[in-house]
Design a protein around this motif. Structure first.
Motif, PDB file in Angstrom:
ATOM      1  N   ALA A  19       2.863  -6.599  12.495  1.00 59.99           N
ATOM      2  CA  ALA A  19       4.325  -6.625  12.356  1.00 59.99           C
ATOM      3  C   ALA A  19       4.735  -7.479  11.154  1.00 59.99           C
ATOM      4  O   ALA A  19       5.612  -7.089  10.368  1.00 59.99           O
ATOM      5  N   ILE A  20       4.107  -8.623  10.997  1.00 57.12           N
ATOM      6  CA  ILE A  20       4.407  -9.497   9.851  1.00 57.12           C
ATOM      7  C   ILE A  20       4.068  -8.788   8.548  1.00 57.12           C
ATOM      8  O   ILE A  20       4.844  -8.822   7.589  1.00 57.12           O
ATOM      9  N   ASP A  21       2.922  -8.129   8.509  1.00 58.25           N
ATOM     10  CA  ASP A  21       2.515  -7.388   7.313  1.00 58.25           C
ATOM     11  C   ASP A  21       3.535  -6.301   6.976  1.00 58.25           C
ATOM     12  O   ASP A  21       3.905  -6.123   5.815  1.00 58.25           O
ATOM     13  N   ALA A  22       4.020  -5.590   7.987  1.00 55.71           N
ATOM     14  CA  ALA A  22       5.024  -4.540   7.753  1.00 55.71           C
ATOM     15  C   ALA A  22       6.315  -5.132   7.200  1.00 55.71           C
ATOM     16  O   ALA A  22       6.916  -4.560   6.286  1.00 55.71           O
ATOM     17  N   LEU A  23       6.730  -6.276   7.715  1.00 54.91           N
ATOM     18  CA  LEU A  23       7.948  -6.913   7.204  1.00 54.91           C
ATOM     19  C   LEU A  23       7.791  -7.327   5.741  1.00 54.91           C
ATOM     20  O   LEU A  23       8.710  -7.161   4.934  1.00 54.91           O
ATOM     21  N   TYR A  24       6.635  -7.859   5.388  1.00 53.87           N
ATOM     22  CA  TYR A  24       6.395  -8.214   3.992  1.00 53.87           C
ATOM     23  C   TYR A  24       6.424  -6.971   3.100  1.00 53.87           C
ATOM     24  O   TYR A  24       6.960  -6.999   2.000  1.00 53.87           O
ATOM     25  N   GLY A  27      10.087  -5.912   2.550  1.00 53.87           N
ATOM     26  CA  GLY A  27      10.753  -6.785   1.588  1.00 53.87           C
ATOM     27  C   GLY A  27      10.272  -6.567   0.172  1.00 53.87           C
ATOM     28  O   GLY A  27      11.075  -6.435  -0.768  1.00 53.87           O
ATOM     29  N   LEU A  28       8.973  -6.505  -0.004  1.00 53.83           N
ATOM     30  CA  LEU A  28       8.421  -6.310  -1.339  1.00 53.83           C
ATOM     31  C   LEU A  28       8.744  -4.918  -1.869  1.00 53.83           C
ATOM     32  O   LEU A  28       9.076  -4.751  -3.044  1.00 53.83           O
ATOM     33  N   GLY A  29       8.686  -3.922  -1.001  1.00 54.76           N
ATOM     34  CA  GLY A  29       9.029  -2.559  -1.409  1.00 54.76           C
ATOM     35  C   GLY A  29      10.471  -2.460  -1.885  1.00 54.76           C
ATOM     36  O   GLY A  29      10.768  -1.794  -2.883  1.00 54.76           O
ATOM     37  N   LEU A  32      10.812  -4.517  -5.284  1.00 54.19           N
ATOM     38  CA  LEU A  32      10.181  -3.838  -6.421  1.00 54.19           C
ATOM     39  C   LEU A  32      10.659  -2.404  -6.601  1.00 54.19           C
ATOM     40  O   LEU A  32      10.237  -1.717  -7.527  1.00 54.19           O
ATOM     41  N   ARG A  33      11.512  -1.967  -5.680  1.00 50.76           N
ATOM     42  CA  ARG A  33      11.965  -0.564  -5.662  1.00 50.76           C
ATOM     43  C   ARG A  33      10.771   0.397  -5.641  1.00 50.76           C
ATOM     44  O   ARG A  33      10.730   1.399  -6.335  1.00 50.76           O
ATOM     45  N   ASP A  34       9.808   0.032  -4.828  1.00 54.92           N
ATOM     46  CA  ASP A  34       8.567   0.803  -4.676  1.00 54.92           C
ATOM     47  C   ASP A  34       8.669   1.601  -3.379  1.00 54.92           C
ATOM     48  O   ASP A  34       8.449   1.078  -2.289  1.00 54.92           O
ATOM     49  N   THR A  35       9.043   2.873  -3.507  1.00 51.10           N
ATOM     50  CA  THR A  35       9.279   3.686  -2.313  1.00 51.10           C
ATOM     51  C   THR A  35       8.008   3.924  -1.509  1.00 51.10           C
ATOM     52  O   THR A  35       8.065   4.021  -0.285  1.00 51.10           O
ATOM     53  N   GLN A  36       6.870   3.994  -2.177  1.00 53.11           N
ATOM     54  CA  GLN A  36       5.617   4.198  -1.445  1.00 53.11           C
ATOM     55  C   GLN A  36       5.258   2.972  -0.613  1.00 53.11           C
ATOM     56  O   GLN A  36       4.809   3.096   0.521  1.00 53.11           O
ATOM     57  N   LEU A  37       5.457   1.791  -1.181  1.00 53.95           N
ATOM     58  CA  LEU A  37       5.177   0.562  -0.436  1.00 53.95           C
ATOM     59  C   LEU A  37       6.137   0.437   0.742  1.00 53.95           C
ATOM     60  O   LEU A  37       5.723   0.117   1.854  1.00 53.95           O
ATOM     61  N   ALA A  41       5.423   0.829   5.328  1.00 53.99           N
ATOM     62  CA  ALA A  41       5.774  -0.122   6.375  1.00 53.99           C
ATOM     63  C   ALA A  41       6.570   0.513   7.505  1.00 53.99           C
ATOM     64  O   ALA A  41       6.818  -0.128   8.514  1.00 53.99           O
ATOM     65  N   LEU A  42       6.980   1.758   7.335  1.00 54.60           N
ATOM     66  CA  LEU A  42       7.866   2.405   8.296  1.00 54.60           C
ATOM     67  C   LEU A  42       7.167   3.540   9.027  1.00 54.60           C
ATOM     68  O   LEU A  42       6.228   4.142   8.510  1.00 54.60           O
ATOM     69  N   ALA A  43       7.665   3.850  10.199  1.00 54.04           N
ATOM     70  CA  ALA A  43       7.184   5.013  10.936  1.00 54.04           C
ATOM     71  C   ALA A  43       7.587   6.268  10.176  1.00 54.04           C
ATOM     72  O   ALA A  43       8.570   6.271   9.427  1.00 54.04           O
ATOM     73  N   ALA A  44       6.850   7.334  10.361  1.00 59.28           N
ATOM     74  CA  ALA A  44       7.095   8.582   9.629  1.00 59.28           C
ATOM     75  C   ALA A  44       8.517   9.106   9.851  1.00 59.28           C
ATOM     76  O   ALA A  44       9.113   9.687   8.946  1.00 59.28           O
ATOM     77  N   ASP A  45       9.080   8.858  11.027  1.00 55.01           N
ATOM     78  CA  ASP A  45      10.417   9.385  11.328  1.00 55.01           C
ATOM     79  C   ASP A  45      11.511   8.312  11.238  1.00 55.01           C
ATOM     80  O   ASP A  45      12.609   8.486  11.759  1.00 55.01           O
TER      81      ASP A  45
END
Length: 62
Positions: A19-24, A27-29, A32-37, A41-45
């Motif tokens: 969960a912590i990794d997903a939150l980071y 935030g970083l995505g 950085l405006r990095d849509t892949q990152l 972190a998100l569920a497919a839906d």
């Protein structure tokens, strides 16, 4: 502490770390405006709705 107790604790710590990794990554995505990152972190839906945050910014603008 029994082996079962240890396994439960390890499982809880693993869930927490994921969960912590997903939150980071969120935030970083966003930063950085990095849509892949961000997507990683998100569920497919998942659906993001920032309309209320945008409305708050408009009301607070000078």
């Amino acid at each position: 502490m029994s082996a079962r107790d240890t396994a439960v604790i390890v499982g809880q710590l693993k869930d927490r770390e994921e969960a912590i990794d997903a939150l980071y990554r969120v935030g970083l995505g966003l930063d950085l405006r990095d849509t892949q990152l961000l997507a990683s972190a998100l569920a497919a839906d998942a659906e993001l709705d920032s309309r209320s945050a945008a409305a708050e910014r408009e009301r607070a603008a000078p």
